[in-house]
Scaffold this active site. Structure first.
Site, PDB file in Angstrom:
ATOM      1  N   LYS A 185       0.860  -1.182   0.000  1.00 37.73           N
ATOM      2  CA  LYS A 185       0.000   0.000   0.000  1.00 37.73           C
ATOM      3  C   LYS A 185       0.900   1.237   0.000  1.00 37.73           C
ATOM      4  O   LYS A 185       1.512   1.589   0.998  1.00 37.73           O
ATOM      5  CB  LYS A 185      -0.922   0.010   1.226  1.00 37.73           C
ATOM      6  CG  LYS A 185      -1.868   1.195   1.218  1.00 37.73           C
ATOM      7  CD  LYS A 185      -1.766   1.869   2.557  1.00 37.73           C
ATOM      8  CE  LYS A 185      -2.042   3.308   2.667  1.00 37.73           C
ATOM      9  NZ  LYS A 185      -1.815   4.248   1.669  1.00 37.73           N
ATOM     10  N   SER A 239       5.608   7.504   9.707  1.00 36.32           N
ATOM     11  CA  SER A 239       5.780   8.234  10.957  1.00 36.32           C
ATOM     12  C   SER A 239       5.687   7.291  12.168  1.00 36.32           C
ATOM     13  O   SER A 239       5.048   6.230  12.107  1.00 36.32           O
ATOM     14  CB  SER A 239       4.711   9.319  11.080  1.00 36.32           C
ATOM     15  OG  SER A 239       3.446   8.713  11.150  1.00 36.32           O
ATOM     16  N   GLY A 243       3.222   4.092  12.996  1.00 38.83           N
ATOM     17  CA  GLY A 243       3.864   2.825  13.359  1.00 38.83           C
ATOM     18  C   GLY A 243       3.267   2.253  14.636  1.00 38.83           C
ATOM     19  O   GLY A 243       3.025   1.045  14.744  1.00 38.83           O
ATOM     20  N   GLU A 261      10.204   1.166  10.197  1.00 39.63           N
ATOM     21  CA  GLU A 261      11.186   2.221   9.886  1.00 39.63           C
ATOM     22  C   GLU A 261      10.443   3.537  10.057  1.00 39.63           C
ATOM     23  O   GLU A 261       9.646   3.921   9.188  1.00 39.63           O
ATOM     24  CB  GLU A 261      11.646   2.094   8.423  1.00 39.63           C
ATOM     25  CG  GLU A 261      12.715   1.074   8.180  1.00 39.63           C
ATOM     26  CD  GLU A 261      14.111   1.567   8.563  1.00 39.63           C
ATOM     27  OE1 GLU A 261      14.330   2.784   8.663  1.00 39.63           O
ATOM     28  OE2 GLU A 261      14.977   0.709   8.782  1.00 39.63           O
TER      29      GLU A 261
END
Ligand code: NAD
Length: 494
Positions: A185, A239, A243, A261
């Site tokens: 996505k 961000s 996350g 990440e």
């Protein structure tokens, strides 16, 4: 190349790419895909929904179970991924133009991403495909016991907008090299290059259903992917706030493992033994202003020894003044607009907060309010670690400058945020460099003695983000390991 003409000729088609072709999203709502350089709408994008994700995961699962990719000899997978890297280079103009129009990346920078950055890393992961070696253990006579890596199955991948082509390749590269099927996505701000990459993967020989791309919004498509019970691993770049939501989604569904990440607020620490302030200033400005400051690893905190701080700051300011935003379709432009009106508003709000809490803007960037999301560089002096501009990720062309007297003070300042992504230390003292490499809490630390750029070791070596910047290794061989599951097998008896 006549980029304006090429831009006008694009036939936008943003729909889920599932299996071997585009399908119409089953969602009826859509939103504007806006060019941040002009704020004109390029096309509409379906918001997407759980049904689109279900279909993509079903097709990905079928491809995984068929073994068409997961059981292909790894060297054959490598050959196909190298062919894909070649195709990406061949189609770099098309990919670059999509990234340029959707998120404002200057066309030359976008060409570098698609023509070099993304394919180079893909080749690196391809080269590791047949190097996931297990080990065997001499447990006892008559037994044969060993470890073996197996692909995890269906990988869900969610990416941000700052390097659209690169972000996509960085996710599916190691996942595919390890033998998984993928549902990706991309960011709602820049989905087109990921869709094009799925077409190219098929052309390169990746079997149908192995790489699927579902565009749409985070709370619709992204959340459905994160909550899906048949996704075996979720890999996210974006961000820290998102996350953390994904950790909840994963925990509330099938407990799938995550690779995260996330954001950064990286320091650049400069000691007074450096003999080339020009090189430091040059590296600082390039790091902060690359991609208009929209880089997770940007060194947005300059922490300089008090003996050299003023001279370094003057040098940095005079270089930053030269960054005048321009039309990203112009090949001479090196500094474009921010990626969206929302991003411009966010950066503007941070600059206002900085001024309000007493930071001194030694360079105050102009902000265009309409007709393009242009923000020029801002540099704040006289800041401290209590200020949000120092602690929080702004993700724009804003640098904060602090000074220190002692090594311990420098370390404390560097570690004074929640993030731990990357750091640079400038010193000629190798002992000190070694101490800081250990003390600075970051997944990647560069000790620099000169202006010479190092090699891109990130290709082969790996690292894990620390603190709020995430966890899990994705580069190099370790990246393939993260996308695999480790099994212990033992043959017992005569
Ligand atoms: P973001 O978190 O807003 O969005 C990232 C992706 O998550 C997008 O695809 C978005 O649609 C999706 N998303 C948003 N809300 C979601 C939800 N509730 N459920 C599921 N998916 C959701 O980040 P962004 O603004 O696109 O990107 C900027 C951020 O990315 C910065 O924080 C930057 O540091 C980070 N980033 C990190 C790295 C790294 O390697 N560490 C690299 C690039 C960018």
């Amino acid at each position: 190349m006549k980029w304006q003409e090429a831009a006008r000729a694009i036939r936008w088609n943003i729909q889920p790419f599932i299996g071997s072709h585009y399908r119409r999203s089953t969602s009826t709502e859509s939103f504007d895909n806006v060019n941040p350089a002009t704020e004109v709408t390029l096309c509409r994008i379906p918001v997407g929904n759980a049904a689109d994700v279900d279909e993509a995961v079903r097709v990905a699962r079928r491809s995984f179970d068929s073994g068409s990719w997961s059981q292909l000899p790894p060297v054959r997978r490598a050959e196909i991924l190298v062919k894909l890297a070649d195709l990406i280079v061949e189609k770099k103009a098309e990919l670059a133009l999509l990234d340029c129009l959707e998120m404002g990346k200057p066309i030359q920078a976008a060409l570098f991403d698609a023509g070099h950055f993304a394919p180079m890393r893909l080749r690196s992961w391809a080269g590791f495909a047949d190097k996931l070696l297990g080990v065997s253990a001499p447990l006892s006579l008559g037994t044969l016991s060993f470890n073996t890596y197996e692909p995890r199955g269906v990988v869900g991948a969610i990416t941000p907008w700052n390097f659209p082509s690169v972000n996509a390749v960085f996710k599916f590269g190691p996942a595919l090299a390890a033998g998984n099927s993928v549902v990706l996505k991309p960011s709602e701000l820049s989905p087109s290059s990921a869709l094009k990459l799925a077409e190219l993967a098929l052309e390169a020989g990746v079997p149908e259903g192995v790489l699927n791309v579902v565009p749409g919004l985070g709370p619709t498509v992204g959340a459905a992917l994160a909550r899906h019970p048949d996704v075996n691993l979720l890999s996210f770049t974006g961000s820290t706030a998102t996350g953390r939501k994904l950790m909840e989604h994963a925990g509330q569904s099938n407990g799938k493992p995550l690779l995260l990440e996330c954001g950064g607020k990286s320091p650049q620490i400069v000691f007074d033994d450096v003999d080339n302030l020009d090189a430091v200033a040059d590296a600082t400005v390039k790091s902060v202003l690359w991609n208009q400051g929209q880089v997770c690893s940007a060194r947005t905190r300059l922490i300089a020894h008090e003996n050299i701080k003023d001279a370094l700051l003057d040098n940095v300011v005079s270089r930053a003044r030269k960054y005048v935003p321009g039309d990203p379709l112009d090949e001479k432009t090196t500094f474009g607009p921010l990626a969206s009106p929302a991003q411009r508003d966010r950066v503007k709000a941070y600059i206002e907060q900085g001024l309000k809490c007493g930071a001194e803007a030694v360079l105050k960037g102009a902000i265009r309010e309409t007709g393009g999301c242009y923000v020029s560089p801002t540099i704040f002096d006289r800041v401290d670690n209590t200020m949000s501009i120092v602690r929080e990720e702004i993700f724009g062309p804003v640098l904060c400058v602090q000074s220190f007297k002692t090594e311990n003070e420098a370390i404390a300042l560097a570690n004074g945020t929640d993030y731990g992504l990357e750091a640079t230390v400038w010193t000629r003292d190798m002992g000190r460099g070694k101490r800081l490499a250990h003390s600075v809490k970051a997944g990647e630390v560069y000790i620099r003695t000169s202006g010479e750029e190092g090699s891109d070791s990130g290709c082969v070596l790996s690292r894990e983000p620390q603190k709020a910047s995430g966890f899990g290794a994705e580069s190099g061989l370790r990246g393939l390991e993260s996308y695999s599951t480790l099994k212990f097998v033992s043959f017992v008896g005569a």
